[in-house]
Motif scaffolding. Structure first.
Motif, PDB file in Angstrom:
ATOM      1  N   TYR A   8      -4.771  -2.067  -1.865  1.00 28.66           N
ATOM      2  CA  TYR A   8      -3.843  -1.541  -2.891  1.00 28.66           C
ATOM      3  C   TYR A   8      -4.506  -0.130  -3.240  1.00 28.66           C
ATOM      4  O   TYR A   8      -3.823   0.906  -3.297  1.00 28.66           O
ATOM      5  N   LEU A   9      -5.748  -0.264  -3.415  1.00 31.83           N
ATOM      6  CA  LEU A   9      -6.486   1.147  -3.904  1.00 31.83           C
ATOM      7  C   LEU A   9      -6.670   2.318  -2.996  1.00 31.83           C
ATOM      8  O   LEU A   9      -6.299   3.446  -3.223  1.00 31.83           O
ATOM      9  N   LEU A  45      -0.094  -7.641  -6.614  1.00 29.78           N
ATOM     10  CA  LEU A  45      -0.767  -6.841  -5.685  1.00 29.78           C
ATOM     11  C   LEU A  45       0.165  -6.639  -4.657  1.00 29.78           C
ATOM     12  O   LEU A  45       0.485  -5.429  -3.876  1.00 29.78           O
ATOM     13  N   ASP A  46       1.052  -7.742  -4.255  1.00 30.75           N
ATOM     14  CA  ASP A  46       2.084  -7.878  -3.022  1.00 30.75           C
ATOM     15  C   ASP A  46       3.196  -6.777  -3.376  1.00 30.75           C
ATOM     16  O   ASP A  46       3.616  -6.021  -2.705  1.00 30.75           O
ATOM     17  N   LEU A  47       3.423  -6.786  -4.752  1.00 31.99           N
ATOM     18  CA  LEU A  47       4.496  -5.990  -5.058  1.00 31.99           C
ATOM     19  C   LEU A  47       4.033  -4.536  -5.080  1.00 31.99           C
ATOM     20  O   LEU A  47       4.857  -3.522  -4.718  1.00 31.99           O
ATOM     21  N   GLU A  48       2.935  -4.276  -5.518  1.00 32.52           N
ATOM     22  CA  GLU A  48       2.336  -2.908  -5.815  1.00 32.52           C
ATOM     23  C   GLU A  48       2.059  -2.269  -4.348  1.00 32.52           C
ATOM     24  O   GLU A  48       2.391  -1.011  -4.348  1.00 32.52           O
ATOM     25  N   ILE A  49       1.672  -3.058  -3.326  1.00 30.76           N
ATOM     26  CA  ILE A  49       1.455  -2.654  -2.202  1.00 30.76           C
ATOM     27  C   ILE A  49       2.832  -2.241  -1.556  1.00 30.76           C
ATOM     28  O   ILE A  49       2.908  -1.091  -0.873  1.00 30.76           O
ATOM     29  N   ASN A  87     -12.616  -6.241   3.921  1.00 29.03           N
ATOM     30  CA  ASN A  87     -11.176  -5.625   3.451  1.00 29.03           C
ATOM     31  C   ASN A  87     -10.451  -6.804   2.650  1.00 29.03           C
ATOM     32  O   ASN A  87     -10.630  -8.001   2.859  1.00 29.03           O
ATOM     33  N   THR A  88      -9.861  -6.433   1.304  1.00 34.14           N
ATOM     34  CA  THR A  88      -9.441  -7.431   0.531  1.00 34.14           C
ATOM     35  C   THR A  88      -8.140  -6.671   0.331  1.00 34.14           C
ATOM     36  O   THR A  88      -7.778  -5.482   0.200  1.00 34.14           O
ATOM     37  N   ARG A  91       5.436  -1.261  -3.302  1.00 34.00           N
ATOM     38  CA  ARG A  91       5.966  -0.049  -3.889  1.00 34.00           C
ATOM     39  C   ARG A  91       5.132   1.061  -3.282  1.00 34.00           C
ATOM     40  O   ARG A  91       5.841   2.179  -2.933  1.00 34.00           O
ATOM     41  N   LEU A  92       3.912   1.215  -3.088  1.00 34.94           N
ATOM     42  CA  LEU A  92       3.145   2.035  -2.630  1.00 34.94           C
ATOM     43  C   LEU A  92       3.419   2.400  -1.091  1.00 34.94           C
ATOM     44  O   LEU A  92       3.393   3.828  -0.750  1.00 34.94           O
TER      45      LEU A  92
END
Ligand code: 13P
Ligand code: SF4
Length: 317
Positions: A286-287, A15-19, A280-281, A21-22
């Motif tokens: 991310y979503l 999730l860290d990487l995806e957040i 909040n999570t 990136r986004l």
């Protein structure tokens, strides 16, 4: 950070990487309050108190603001920066202070005091802001109260504990709306005294949303950012923190050598954690960035009315 999600599509994501990136893809900024869980604070671009986050929301040039805090904070961001997409990880993240002060009841209350000036704590809805003359946060509340001409009757909403503290600090007589924060009212005086006896050199530092008898025991009272600065700069090495324990993550980073003890609630529960903030999570962050939803929207007419007392506050801050 692995998501640990029940959703099979999310379970394997970092999730860290995806957040990260986004954030780049969306040209997004993440603003997080000190009460957010540590994983969210760690992916945020700015972690702050409600005044600092409002100022950051006003200044940002990012296309998207993801507000990791509660609903009234995201509304504040939209009021100040309507051009941006404002995302809220969970729309249900309310606040007992904001929810306990509906605009129609506030108007009926104001009607009983013609000619008075209404100062509303930022923990209120956009509708209540629109009915107020000034907004304040716990960082600038004394300055705002002191800026009101001495011959004016002040109505202060919605936090009676902050209001009572301000009356004591400024000497101004104010009529108080009888609202309170469910989190700051859970702290136990009995357990706080026991902690102080066990740690006689510890300093008690408290948020002004706490009840009067707890504030009376405190060595220092201040907003979340003021509590952080105090723990960082004061010569004491141990502090008992009487506010939402999410703040300990940032406090320990800023004051690495110090011992920080969270004040306990009366019951054997985690009710000193804000249930709204904790909705909040990292997964919802991310979503929200992935889907650009849920989005905070506001009628322009309401935004413009709510902005007037916000601008007055920011000019004085
Ligand atoms: P601060 O203004 O100190 O960040 O406080 C916000 C809040 O909601 C406290 O409960
Ligand atoms: Fe509202 Fe209290 Fe939660 Fe702050 S800690 S957001 S005042 S319910």
């Amino acid at each position: 950070m692995q998501s640990g999600s029940a959703d099979p599509h999310l379970a394997d994501l970092d999730l860290d990487l995806e957040i990260e990136r986004l954030k780049k893809e969306r040209n997004a900024v993440i603003l997080a309050h000190y009460y957010q869980e540590s994983e969210i604070q760690d992916v945020a671009d700015i972690v702050g108190d409600s005044l600092q986050l409002a100022q950051a929301a006003q200044k940002t040039e990012a296309d998207v603001i993801l507000f990791a805090g509660v609903h009234f904070m995201a509304e504040t961001a939209k009021i100040l920066n309507p051009e941006r997409v404002v995302l809220v990880p969970d729309m249900a993240a309310g606040c007992s202070l904001a929810d306990g002060c509906p605009a129609d009841r506030l108007r009926a209350w104001q009607a009983r005091y013609p000619g008075s000036v209404t100062i509303s704590y930022i923990n209120c809805s956009a509708e209540v802001k629109a009915e107020s003359d000034y907004i304040c946060t716990s960082s600038n509340a004394k300055t705002i109260v002191n800026a009101i001409p001495a011959d004016k009757q002040i109505l202060f909403a919605p936090d009676k504990n902050l209001g009572r503290y301000l009356i004591k600090e400024t000497g101004r007589d104010m009529v108080l709306w009888q609202g309170s924060c469910i989190v700051h009212e859970t702290f136990s005086a009995r357990k706080l005294i026991a902690l102080k006896i066990e740690n006689p050199d510890a300093k008690i530092i408290a948020h002004p949303e706490c009840e009067e008898h707890l504030l009376a025991m405190a060595d220092f009272v201040g907003s979340t950012s003021a509590l952080l600065k105090f723990a960082q700069n004061d010569s004491a090495t141990t502090f008992i923190i009487v506010t939402e324990p999410g703040i300990l993550h940032s406090m320990q980073k800023l004051a690495p050598g110090k011992t920080l003890i969270p004040a306990p609630p009366e019951a054997n529960c985690a009710c000193n954690e804000c249930p709204f903030m904790r909705l909040n999570t990292p997964e919802k962050v991310y979503l929200a960035l992935r889907d650009l939803e849920p989005r905070l929207e506001m009628p322009e007419e309401l935004r413009l009315r709510a902005k007037i007392p916000m601008d007055r506050m920011l000019a004085l801050s």
